[in-house]
Motif scaffolding. Sequence first.
Motif, short mmCIF file in Angstrom:
data_model
loop_
_atom_site.label_atom_id
_atom_site.label_comp_id
_atom_site.label_asym_id
_atom_site.label_seq_id
_atom_site.Cartn_x
_atom_site.Cartn_y
_atom_site.Cartn_z
N ARG A 107 0.82 -1.22 0.00
CA ARG A 107 0.00 0.00 0.00
C ARG A 107 0.85 1.26 0.00
N VAL A 108 2.07 1.19 0.58
CA VAL A 108 2.95 2.35 0.60
C VAL A 108 3.42 2.68 -0.81
N THR A 109 3.95 1.69 -1.51
CA THR A 109 4.41 1.95 -2.88
C THR A 109 3.25 2.33 -3.78
N GLY A 110 2.08 1.75 -3.55
CA GLY A 110 0.91 2.12 -4.33
C GLY A 110 0.59 3.60 -4.18
N ILE A 111 0.67 4.11 -2.96
CA ILE A 111 0.42 5.54 -2.73
C ILE A 111 1.51 6.38 -3.38
N GLU A 112 2.77 5.92 -3.30
CA GLU A 112 3.86 6.64 -3.97
C GLU A 112 3.57 6.79 -5.47
N VAL A 113 3.17 5.71 -6.10
CA VAL A 113 2.87 5.76 -7.54
C VAL A 113 1.71 6.72 -7.80
N ASP A 114 0.66 6.65 -6.99
CA ASP A 114 -0.49 7.53 -7.18
C ASP A 114 -0.09 9.00 -7.04
N LEU A 115 0.73 9.30 -6.04
CA LEU A 115 1.20 10.68 -5.85
C LEU A 115 2.03 11.14 -7.04
N ALA A 116 2.90 10.25 -7.54
CA ALA A 116 3.74 10.60 -8.68
C ALA A 116 2.91 10.85 -9.93
N VAL A 117 1.92 10.00 -10.16
CA VAL A 117 1.05 10.15 -11.33
C VAL A 117 0.30 11.48 -11.26
N ASP A 118 -0.27 11.78 -10.11
CA ASP A 118 -1.00 13.04 -9.96
C ASP A 118 -0.08 14.24 -10.15
N HIS A 119 1.13 14.14 -9.63
CA HIS A 119 2.10 15.23 -9.77
C HIS A 119 2.41 15.49 -11.24
N LEU A 120 2.67 14.43 -11.99
CA LEU A 120 3.00 14.59 -13.40
C LEU A 120 1.82 15.12 -14.21
N LYS A 121 0.62 14.68 -13.86
CA LYS A 121 -0.57 15.14 -14.58
C LYS A 121 -0.83 16.63 -14.37
N THR A 122 -0.34 17.18 -13.29
CA THR A 122 -0.65 18.57 -12.94
C THR A 122 0.57 19.48 -13.05
N MET A 123 1.55 19.09 -13.85
CA MET A 123 2.76 19.90 -13.98
C MET A 123 2.50 21.27 -14.59
N ALA A 124 1.34 21.45 -15.22
CA ALA A 124 1.04 22.75 -15.82
C ALA A 124 1.06 23.86 -14.78
N VAL A 125 0.78 23.54 -13.51
CA VAL A 125 0.78 24.59 -12.48
C VAL A 125 2.19 25.12 -12.23
N PRO A 175 9.33 6.08 -7.65
CA PRO A 175 8.33 6.79 -8.47
C PRO A 175 8.24 8.28 -8.14
N VAL A 176 8.39 8.60 -6.86
CA VAL A 176 8.34 10.01 -6.44
C VAL A 176 9.54 10.77 -6.99
N MET A 177 10.71 10.15 -6.94
CA MET A 177 11.90 10.78 -7.51
C MET A 177 11.73 11.04 -9.00
N LEU A 178 11.18 10.06 -9.71
CA LEU A 178 10.97 10.24 -11.15
C LEU A 178 10.06 11.42 -11.42
N ALA A 179 8.99 11.54 -10.62
CA ALA A 179 8.03 12.61 -10.85
C ALA A 179 8.59 13.97 -10.46
N ARG A 180 9.18 14.06 -9.26
CA ARG A 180 9.62 15.36 -8.76
C ARG A 180 10.83 15.88 -9.51
N VAL A 181 11.87 15.07 -9.60
CA VAL A 181 13.10 15.54 -10.23
C VAL A 181 12.99 15.42 -11.75
N GLY A 182 12.59 14.23 -12.22
CA GLY A 182 12.47 14.04 -13.65
C GLY A 182 11.42 14.92 -14.29
N GLY A 183 10.27 15.05 -13.63
CA GLY A 183 9.21 15.90 -14.17
C GLY A 183 9.65 17.34 -14.29
N ALA A 184 10.34 17.84 -13.26
CA ALA A 184 10.81 19.24 -13.30
C ALA A 184 11.88 19.42 -14.36
N ALA A 185 12.77 18.42 -14.50
CA ALA A 185 13.82 18.53 -15.51
C ALA A 185 13.22 18.64 -16.91
#
Length: 391
Positions: free
Chosen positions: A35-53, A77-87
């Motif tokens: 459930r922990v990794t599942g939440i990490e993936v969900d947070l990462a997905v939501d972060h990437l979907k809302t990068m327009a902000v 997954p969080v690292m990919l979204a936060r760092v990779g998404g911003a890059a």
Amino acid sequence: METRLQLLQELAARLAAHREELVIAAAEDIGAPYRVTGIEVDLAVDHLKTMAVEVPEVEGKSPYGTVAAIFPYDAAPVMLARVGGAAILGGNRFRFSFSSQTPRTARVMSEVVAPFPEFEAVTHLDNRRFGEECVRDPQVRVLFISGGGGVGAVYAKQAKAFDKLFFAGPSGLPPVILFKDAPLTQALPFVVKRAFLNGGQYCTTLKRAYIHQEIYEKTRKLILAQMPEIRVGDPADPLTWIGPIKVERTRALLDRALGALDGAKFLVPYRREGEWQGPFLVETPKPPDVELFGPFLALIPVSGDAEAVTRVLRSRYPFLVSWFGTAPPGAKEAFTKTFGMVYDNPDFLFTPLRLPFGGRGESGWILENRNGRMSKRDGAFIYSTELVKKT
């Protein structure tokens, strides 16, 4: 910009499609509960979907080129979204490697990013070799690393190879303060769950709780009443909080911290059988100020709010501080000056991905190369702001 945002939307979709594989991989690699990794993936997905902000953070600025990152063993997954998404949002390429502890996660993540030439997942090199190649490669202009203080010192000597070098250092034992008027109904679920979430294997999990003596006995009883929820067991069990602690270095850090306890009383039964560790809930007047990952929480009674503030401000690793109740005059300002991240009566369990991130002092810094001269700063930062050059 529209092309970049579309790419990040597609990445989010692929990450979501591989959710189950990532969940199983993290459990097999490091023992993370499903459930922990599942939440990490969900947070990462939501972060990437809302990068327009975050577009206003990068508009009118130019990319560095290639941004590289060495992932820690937790929260890939969080690292990919936060760092990779911003890059990517800033127009860079993103090259990244994985912890040697997470080979299964590396395979799945490599498959996730395979269709996108802007991403390069490196799985054939260990982190040391990957870092050495980044130092030698003139295309890598920004490097993100994490680890113990020795890791930061090694890369600091090579900082002139980059335009920016990020170091996320040890978080030590992140403290929380329960002031005299702390709202315990709100505070204690946060304290207990943030301490033992994912077996305490996040840099942001709590390790020390300073509690005003007038509310100490009540607080301790309420914490003990919540401890049966903190179950150790099979990562696939949805009720598991702490799976097997598979990383040997993490177990070694736990051993060192437990051995350094002075006058401690263990408040709940615990397991120390190889990979099965904790939860360690202790009462102690003086917790050790060391690097620590793992399922550990020390309860420390203090004579008053001022004593709690004074003791927390002495932290060797000023990464993160949280508190509940009313901070004494000047305390919030002192915390903000001393710590990288400051949470005033927080109301979340998983750290929101758009909160600024970073420590101070031994807990993290940024080295920036400006025309051959290195400048050093620390404190929390926003990735998308940092991964573009001002024009």
